[in-house]
Design an enzyme around this catalytic site. Structure first.
Site, PDB file in Angstrom:
ATOM      1  N   LYS A 175       0.818  -1.218   0.000  1.00  0.00           N
ATOM      2  CA  LYS A 175       0.000   0.000   0.000  1.00  0.00           C
ATOM      3  C   LYS A 175       0.853   1.271   0.000  1.00  0.00           C
ATOM      4  O   LYS A 175       2.044   1.243   0.304  1.00  0.00           O
ATOM      5  CB  LYS A 175      -0.998  -0.048   1.158  1.00  0.00           C
ATOM      6  CG  LYS A 175      -2.123  -1.044   0.831  1.00  0.00           C
ATOM      7  CD  LYS A 175      -3.241  -1.067   1.846  1.00  0.00           C
ATOM      8  CE  LYS A 175      -4.323  -2.032   1.336  1.00  0.00           C
ATOM      9  NZ  LYS A 175      -5.365  -2.270   2.335  1.00  0.00           N
ATOM     10  N   ARG A 231      -3.665 -10.253   4.576  1.00  0.00           N
ATOM     11  CA  ARG A 231      -4.073 -10.270   3.173  1.00  0.00           C
ATOM     12  C   ARG A 231      -2.910  -9.721   2.350  1.00  0.00           C
ATOM     13  O   ARG A 231      -2.540  -8.560   2.512  1.00  0.00           O
ATOM     14  CB  ARG A 231      -5.327  -9.402   3.006  1.00  0.00           C
ATOM     15  CG  ARG A 231      -5.881  -9.336   1.603  1.00  0.00           C
ATOM     16  CD  ARG A 231      -7.123  -8.443   1.569  1.00  0.00           C
ATOM     17  NE  ARG A 231      -7.651  -8.329   0.223  1.00  0.00           N
ATOM     18  CZ  ARG A 231      -7.178  -7.517  -0.715  1.00  0.00           C
ATOM     19  NH1 ARG A 231      -6.140  -6.729  -0.447  1.00  0.00           N
ATOM     20  NH2 ARG A 231      -7.720  -7.474  -1.912  1.00  0.00           N
TER      21      ARG A 231
HETATM   22  N1  PMM Z   1      -7.474  -3.782   0.734  1.00  0.00           N
HETATM   23  C1  PMM Z   1      -7.818  -3.735  -0.565  1.00  0.00           C
HETATM   24  C2  PMM Z   1      -8.893  -4.488  -1.054  1.00  0.00           C
HETATM   25  N2  PMM Z   1      -9.610  -5.301  -0.235  1.00  0.00           N
HETATM   26  N3  PMM Z   1      -9.968  -6.210   1.899  1.00  0.00           N
HETATM   27  C3  PMM Z   1      -9.647  -6.292   3.198  1.00  0.00           C
HETATM   28  N4  PMM Z   1     -10.358  -7.107   4.027  1.00  0.00           N
HETATM   29  N5  PMM Z   1      -8.618  -5.572   3.736  1.00  0.00           N
HETATM   30  C4  PMM Z   1      -7.864  -4.725   2.976  1.00  0.00           C
HETATM   31  O1  PMM Z   1      -6.957  -4.080   3.528  1.00  0.00           O
HETATM   32  C5  PMM Z   1      -8.182  -4.607   1.580  1.00  0.00           C
HETATM   33  C6  PMM Z   1      -9.262  -5.383   1.079  1.00  0.00           C
HETATM   34  C7  PMM Z   1      -7.030  -2.863  -1.496  1.00  0.00           C
HETATM   35  O2  PMM Z   1      -5.888  -3.512  -1.960  1.00  0.00           O
HETATM   36  P1  PMM Z   1      -5.796  -4.321  -3.383  1.00  0.00           P
HETATM   37  O3  PMM Z   1      -6.121  -3.349  -4.480  1.00  0.00           O
HETATM   38  O4  PMM Z   1      -4.402  -4.853  -3.444  1.00  0.00           O
HETATM   39  O5  PMM Z   1      -6.782  -5.457  -3.383  1.00  0.00           O
END
Ligand code: PMM
Length: 274
Positions: free
Chosen positions: A213, A253
């Site tokens: 991030k 995650r």
């Molecule tokens: N971050 C993203 C998308 N989905 N879901 C959860 N539970 N926690 C997160 O921190 C989260 C998420 C954004 O990141 P990405 O674009 O790499 O999916």
């Protein structure tokens, strides 16, 4: 030292043309399935499939597009015997994914974006991740105003969990997530990570997602202030995962499952895990 549970690794599979890290890589079922298989072989416990980018400023797609992107991929990955979560804020998308074999709904709005989400979760008996969120991506930084970020995120997550329980979702099916980067400035993300253990007081497992991030890019900016590019934030991402393990997180995650599994092995070697 008391025994602690082994934290889960949730591998990210974004089937979107525009996610900030892996957008555009897995636009067909075959390549998405190949990526999921690789993550499973590397030690992923859950594959998180998303069809709508949540990156700051991202435009929204409609539910039909989200279903078209995710449903077949969910079915193919679930057919491998994997635990699949669907990353969506929409109940129609969640229902379709659950029908196709997903067993977790990962809702970045914590159930707030779609009033029908809680009923969909309650009816299916699936697990749900409720992430802390204040608004859709386009406006999120305007809402990044906190006194005590940990106290406010905790209070808002408590409300989201209560709404799920009111709809009939069993408490043991609810997982909470502080929502790193969502309506949060870097200082808020650092404060949440440094006090992550306090979220344990909410009485639900905690999922933590900081992988690649932008606050990591800012931390590692070069001498001219240029943020570290997304594909060079892995070591920093791993450091956040290990800190989350130590804080008692239920899971992380992440994009790089193999590196995270290695870091988890190191962490486990110093803990009595079960
Ligand atoms: N971050 C993203 C998308 N989905 N879901 C959860 N539970 N926690 C997160 O921190 C989260 C998420 C954004 O990141 P990405 O674009 O790499 O999916």
């Amino acid at each position: 030292m008391s025994d602690v549970r082994v934290p889960r690794i949730m591998g990210i599979l974004n089937v979107t043309p525009d996610s900030f890290s892996d957008g555009g890589k897995y636009v067909d079922v075959k390549s998405a399935l190949g990526a999921a298989r690789a993550m499973l072989a590397d030690g992923a416990d859950i594959i998180d499939i998303g069809g709508e980018s949540t990156r700051p400023g991202a435009g929204r797609v409609d539910a039909a597009t989200e279903i078209a992107r995710t449903a077949e991929v969910v079915a193919a990955v679930a057919a491998e015997g994997a635990t699949v979560s669907i990353d969506t804020t929409r109940s129609e998308v969640a229902r379709e994914a659950l029908r196709r074999g997903a067993s977790i709904v990962n809702d970045v709005s914590g159930g707030a974006a779609d009033p029908a989400m809680a009923a969909a979760i309650a009816e299916s008996g699936c697990r749900v991740v409720l992430m802390h969120w204040r608004d859709h991506s386009a406006d999120m930084y305007g809402r990044a105003v906190y006194g005590d970020v940990v106290a406010e995120v905790s209070a808002e997550l408590r409300q989201r969990a209560a709404a799920m329980l009111d709809a009939g979702v069993a408490p043991e099916r609810v997982i909470l997530d502080p929502g790193i980067g969502f309506a949060k400035l870097p200082e808020h993300n650092w404060e949440l990570l440094s006090r992550l253990d306090e979220l344990g007081a909410l009485g639900h497992p905690i999922l933590f997602g900081a992988s690649r991030k932008s606050f990591l890019g800012k931390l590692l900016a070069d001498a001219d202030g240029r943020p570290r590019p997304v594909d060079q934030r892995e070591a920093a991402s791993l450091a956040t995962s290990v800190l989350a393990f130590d804080a008692g997180a239920w899971g992380v995650r992440v994009h790089d499952v193999r590196a995270t599994a290695d870091a988890r092995a190191v962490w486990r070697a110093t803990r009595h895990t079960r």
